[in-house]
Design an enzyme around this catalytic site. Sequence first.
Site, PDB file in Angstrom:
ATOM      1  N   CYS A  42       0.834  -1.211   0.000  1.00  0.00           N
ATOM      2  CA  CYS A  42       0.000   0.000   0.000  1.00  0.00           C
ATOM      3  C   CYS A  42       0.870   1.263   0.000  1.00  0.00           C
ATOM      4  O   CYS A  42       1.543   1.557   0.988  1.00  0.00           O
ATOM      5  CB  CYS A  42      -0.911  -0.046   1.226  1.00  0.00           C
ATOM      6  SG  CYS A  42      -1.776   1.484   1.600  1.00  0.00           S
ATOM      7  N   CYS A  82       0.070   3.818   2.732  1.00  0.00           N
ATOM      8  CA  CYS A  82       0.512   3.290   4.033  1.00  0.00           C
ATOM      9  C   CYS A  82       1.990   3.594   4.249  1.00  0.00           C
ATOM     10  O   CYS A  82       2.401   4.003   5.343  1.00  0.00           O
ATOM     11  CB  CYS A  82       0.298   1.780   4.106  1.00  0.00           C
ATOM     12  SG  CYS A  82      -1.419   1.250   3.967  1.00  0.00           S
TER      13      CYS A  82
END
Length: 104
Positions: free
Chosen positions: A30, A33
């Site tokens: 991600c 993230c």
Amino acid sequence: MVKIVTSQAEFDSIISQNELVIVDFFAEWCGPCKRIAPFYEECSKTYTKMVFIKVDVDEVSEVTEKENITSMPTFKVYKNGSSVDTLLGANDSALKQLIEKYAA
């Protein structure tokens, strides 16, 4: 310092044994993230009365399913063992506001 949780039992133990816990549900793949991770780490050094943990949604899927995590990153606040707030997405200012709301 941020602790990476590796099991449901460890997650349950941390949540139940600490008054305030901030959880970052993330995935290695991600991009957002990864972008917010250094900011989350800094917050853990600033707000030392809270416990900061991370849960890799792919590695600890039982926690992910139990907590109904459907997007990453998701930040959840647990107070005295119960989920009390959630933030979806990698927004530094919104995350700081969420943390400050419970740090007071």
